[in-house]
Design a protein around this motif. Structure first.
Motif, PDB file in Angstrom:
ATOM      1  N   SER A   1      42.836  39.041  41.131  1.00  0.00           N
ATOM      2  CA  SER A   1      41.873  38.750  40.178  1.00  0.00           C
ATOM      3  C   SER A   1      42.134  37.269  39.569  1.00  0.00           C
ATOM      4  O   SER A   1      42.961  36.890  39.609  1.00  0.00           O
ATOM      5  CB  SER A   1      41.652  39.676  39.006  1.00  0.00           C
ATOM      6  OG  SER A   1      41.443  41.092  39.673  1.00  0.00           O
ATOM      7  N   SER A   2      40.785  37.140  39.064  1.00  0.00           N
ATOM      8  CA  SER A   2      40.925  35.687  38.244  1.00  0.00           C
ATOM      9  C   SER A   2      41.804  34.594  38.684  1.00  0.00           C
ATOM     10  O   SER A   2      41.769  34.102  40.027  1.00  0.00           O
ATOM     11  CB  SER A   2      41.136  36.057  36.629  1.00  0.00           C
ATOM     12  OG  SER A   2      42.541  36.563  36.797  1.00  0.00           O
TER      13      SER A   2
ATOM     14  N   ASN B   1      47.783  37.933  38.560  1.00  0.00           N
ATOM     15  CA  ASN B   1      46.725  39.335  38.204  1.00  0.00           C
ATOM     16  C   ASN B   1      46.466  39.987  39.291  1.00  0.00           C
ATOM     17  O   ASN B   1      45.725  39.451  40.203  1.00  0.00           O
ATOM     18  CB  ASN B   1      45.355  38.607  37.407  1.00  0.00           C
ATOM     19  CG  ASN B   1      44.492  39.608  36.785  1.00  0.00           C
ATOM     20  OD1 ASN B   1      44.685  40.509  37.224  1.00  0.00           O
ATOM     21  ND2 ASN B   1      43.884  39.478  35.779  1.00  0.00           N
TER      22      ASN B   1
ATOM     23  N   SER C   1      45.117  43.032  39.401  1.00  0.00           N
ATOM     24  CA  SER C   1      44.194  44.204  39.107  1.00  0.00           C
ATOM     25  C   SER C   1      43.374  44.985  39.888  1.00  0.00           C
ATOM     26  O   SER C   1      43.189  46.188  39.750  1.00  0.00           O
ATOM     27  CB  SER C   1      43.214  43.722  37.660  1.00  0.00           C
ATOM     28  OG  SER C   1      42.435  43.093  38.404  1.00  0.00           O
TER      29      SER C   1
HETATM   30  C1  LIG Z   1      42.619  40.155  35.456  1.00  0.00           C
HETATM   31  O1  LIG Z   1      41.500  39.954  36.000  1.00  0.00           O
HETATM   32  C2  LIG Z   1      40.548  40.802  35.590  1.00  0.00           C
HETATM   33  C3  LIG Z   1      39.361  40.639  36.192  1.00  0.00           C
HETATM   34  O2  LIG Z   1      38.771  39.150  35.929  1.00  0.00           O
HETATM   35  C4  LIG Z   1      40.383  40.955  33.936  1.00  0.00           C
HETATM   36  O3  LIG Z   1      39.635  41.925  33.545  1.00  0.00           O
HETATM   37  C5  LIG Z   1      41.747  41.384  33.431  1.00  0.00           C
HETATM   38  O4  LIG Z   1      41.713  41.154  32.138  1.00  0.00           O
HETATM   39  C6  LIG Z   1      42.759  40.397  33.832  1.00  0.00           C
HETATM   40  N1  LIG Z   1      44.251  40.894  33.479  1.00  0.00           N
HETATM   41  C7  LIG Z   1      44.971  39.885  32.639  1.00  0.00           C
HETATM   42  C8  LIG Z   1      46.270  40.837  32.353  1.00  0.00           C
HETATM   43  O5  LIG Z   1      44.857  38.995  32.908  1.00  0.00           O
END
Ligand SMILES: *[C@@H]1O[C@H](CO)[C@@H](O)[C@H](O)[C@H]1NC(C)=O
Ligand SMILES: *[C@@H]1O[C@H](CO)[C@@H](O)[C@H](O)[C@H]1NC(C)=O
Ligand SMILES: *[C@@H]1O[C@H](CO)[C@@H](O)[C@H](O)[C@H]1NC(C)=O
Ligand SMILES: *[C@@H]1O[C@H](CO)[C@@H](O)[C@H](O)[C@H]1NC(C)=O
Ligand SMILES: *[C@@H]1O[C@H](CO)[C@@H](O)[C@H](O)[C@H]1NC(C)=O
Length: 493
Positions: free
Chosen positions: A141-142, A398, A400
């Motif tokens: 993610s991200s 990330n 997730s």
């Molecule tokens: C990882 O990405 C997700 C989706 O964008 C986000 O909700 C989450 O907070 C992120 N986790 C971290 C540890 O940054």
């Protein structure tokens, strides 16, 4: 600064190459859909994604030591038995775009390996490395997803950053699967190609079911198991005997130094075994010069026939195309005269793969080459570290979409085995007549050479490497603890 920029700043050659790959076609075609969009999400699939409820179904894999077969194995087996896709125009465009991205990635990794493997054999699978990273992209993610997408070469043409600038990893994995299917499509009795993938997670780590399901089609066999990594040497033994039982080639002590804090380890094993058509084994061992002053004796095979061949314009190297099966192409390049491999490596790596295959013409040739069994194991994490990209799958990644737990990615193992043999036919002695009386050109691979195996329709590069010593298997990247004699000698009756 993104990882991509960081990388390109250090590798002008690659960025120039990508420039041509990415922008070339736009200039010459007015109603042109950028191939990026063949893999990206469109507006309606983006909306669906947004509306998707966050309820992810999770599961904990069964222990690697368990003797029972978990119910989810069956499910995964169904997913690996995906039906072969028929290729339409779009499908062909997809493969054509993807093969260049994979080539660029392969060249980057080859460049990194060249630094650490000075003078040694190298064998890597660009398609497999690409698939492994794409698998992590599916779970990312991200910032991690963005960095991986860039690293895999998918640069959105528009510069927008909405959902339509994101690549649908499922489409990429399916395209990769299509390449494997093409390779095997024509009843390839003379070719063996297998791919085994395993996801090993720490006990009690929850994995997303849809993530695991989406990886399954990328292999012939896919397994998810739990392993206690806090006892690294025991974990290594368990993994090695597990994958061996599932058909990977036997290896000992490959998984040294597993980090006990690992919670996820991904491993893929590919094997490609092919016969050179109409080749026969030479009775006596033949000379092979591992450098200008050292020769060894190696088993070789020989075949005479008409082959696609070229000697490059600058006369630094020659290239010969050897058909090994209906849809597999073996391409061999060796330096000529006093040139060495370094020189042709640097020339070749500036161009996309297809230039190897350009301007070859048929030639009557007597080809002699070593019988080969080379095997390599690389830890992608170490390769990335050598490329200053350890952050990509590091502590802050990330992931997730793989798990709600914080994951520590341990090794990402890519093992490849390539075996090339003769198919045991007897050569007719009288080959001169076939060619109207002229003697064939003699091409003998008796000094270090480069090899590549392509899938013929897509021109995707399945394997790429160099052979500096045909008697040595390839081991690498701190995983080494034994040197394997790479050649299986045949017992001649
Ligand atoms: C990882 O990405 C997700 C989706 O964008 C986000 O909700 C989450 O907070 C992120 N986790 C971290 C540890 O940054
Ligand atoms: C958008 O993508 C989905 C899934 O790939 C596909 O089924 C659909 O036809 C596409 N829609 C448009 C408008 O191209
Ligand atoms: C997504 O949800 C919005 C509003 O909640 C709705 O207007 C839209 O039609 C939905 N889209 C799809 C593809 O279901
Ligand atoms: C990685 O970074 C180090 C230190 O900054 C540098 O010396 C090295 O050349 C870099 N490696 C690559 C492959 O760019
Ligand atoms: C994961 O890591 C984040 C930040 O390091 C922390 O806030 C969170 O509690 C951790 N989650 C779990 C399940 O350990």
């Amino acid at each position: 600064m993104t990882l991509l920029k960081l990388f390109f700043n250090m590798n002008p050659a690659v960025s120039i190459l990508c420039f041509f790959l990415c922008l070339g076609p736009v200039v010459c075609d007015r109603v042109y859909v950028h191939p990026f969009h063949l893999f990206s999400y469109n507006k309606s699939s983006c909306e669906k994604l947004e509306n998707l409820t966050q309820e992810e179904k999770m599961f904990v894999p069964i222990s690697i030591e368990s003797q029972t077969t978990p119910a989810y194995d069956e499910n995964l087996r169904d997913k690996t038995k995906l039906e072969t896709q028929t290729l339409d125009t779009k499908g062909n465009q997809r493969l054509s775009y993807l093969k260049d991205l994979m080539y660029v990635l392969g060249v980057r990794f080859y460049g990194a390996l060249k630094e650490t493997q000075k003078g040694k054999n190298i064998l890597l699978s660009p398609t497999n490395l690409y698939g492994a990273l794409m698998s992590f992209y599916l779970g990312a993610s991200s910032h991690t997803a963005a960095d991986l997408q860039n690293f895999l070469g998918f640069v959105p043409p528009s510069g927008d950053s909405d959902c339509t600038s994101r690549v649908d990893g499922h489409k990429v994995l399916l395209a990769l699967r299509t390449i494997d299917d093409l390779l095997l499509s024509s009843g390839a009795a003379d070719l063996l190609f297998t791919k085994l993938s395993c996801l090993f997670s720490a006990p009690r780590v929850h994995l997303s079911e849809s993530f695991v399901h989406s990886l399954a089609p990328s292999a012939n066999d896919f397994y998810a198991r739990a392993v206690d990594f806090t006892k690294p040497s025991q974990a290594a033994e368990l993994i090695e005997s597990f994958v061996w039982a599932k058909g990977a080639s036997r290896s000992k002590n490959l998984l040294t130094n597993i980090d006990p804090s690992t919670t996820l380890l991904f491993a893929t094993y590919i094997q490609l075994k092919a016969n050179v058509k109409k080749a026969s084994q030479l009775r006596a061992l033949q000379e092979f010069w591992i450098d200008s002053s050292t020769k060894i004796l190696v088993p070789m095979m020989s075949v005479t026939g008409t082959f696609q061949y070229k000697s490059d314009d600058s006369k630094h190297f020659s290239v010969i195309k050897v058909p090994v099966s209906e849809n597999a192409l073996l391409v061999l390049a060796q330096p000529v005269d006093s040139n060495d491999l370094n020189q042709i490596e640097s020339e070749l790596s500036l161009h996309p793969s297809s230039t190897w295959l350009h301007n070859l013409s048929p030639r009557h040739i007597k080809l002699s080459l070593p019988e080969l069994t080379i095997e390599s194991t690389y830890d992608l994490q170490e390769l990335l570290m050598n490329m200053n990209l350890s952050g990509l799958l590091g502590k802050n990644a990330n992931l997730s979409k793989i798990s709600d737990d914080n994951l520590t990615i341990g090794k990402v193992i890519n093992k490849a085995l390539f075996k090339l043999s003769d198919n045991g036919v007897d050569q007719p002695d009288d080959l001169v007549e076939e060619n109207g009386g002229s003697l064939p050109l003699e091409v003998t691979l008796n000094k270090p050479f480069l090899l590549a195996v392509y899938e013929k329709n897509s021109k995707a590069m399945l394997l790429f490497g160099r052979v500096t010593n045909p008697l040595k298997g390839v081991k690498s990247q701190g995983l080494v603890s034994e040197v394997v004699d790479g050649v299986e000698r045949r017992v001649n009756g």
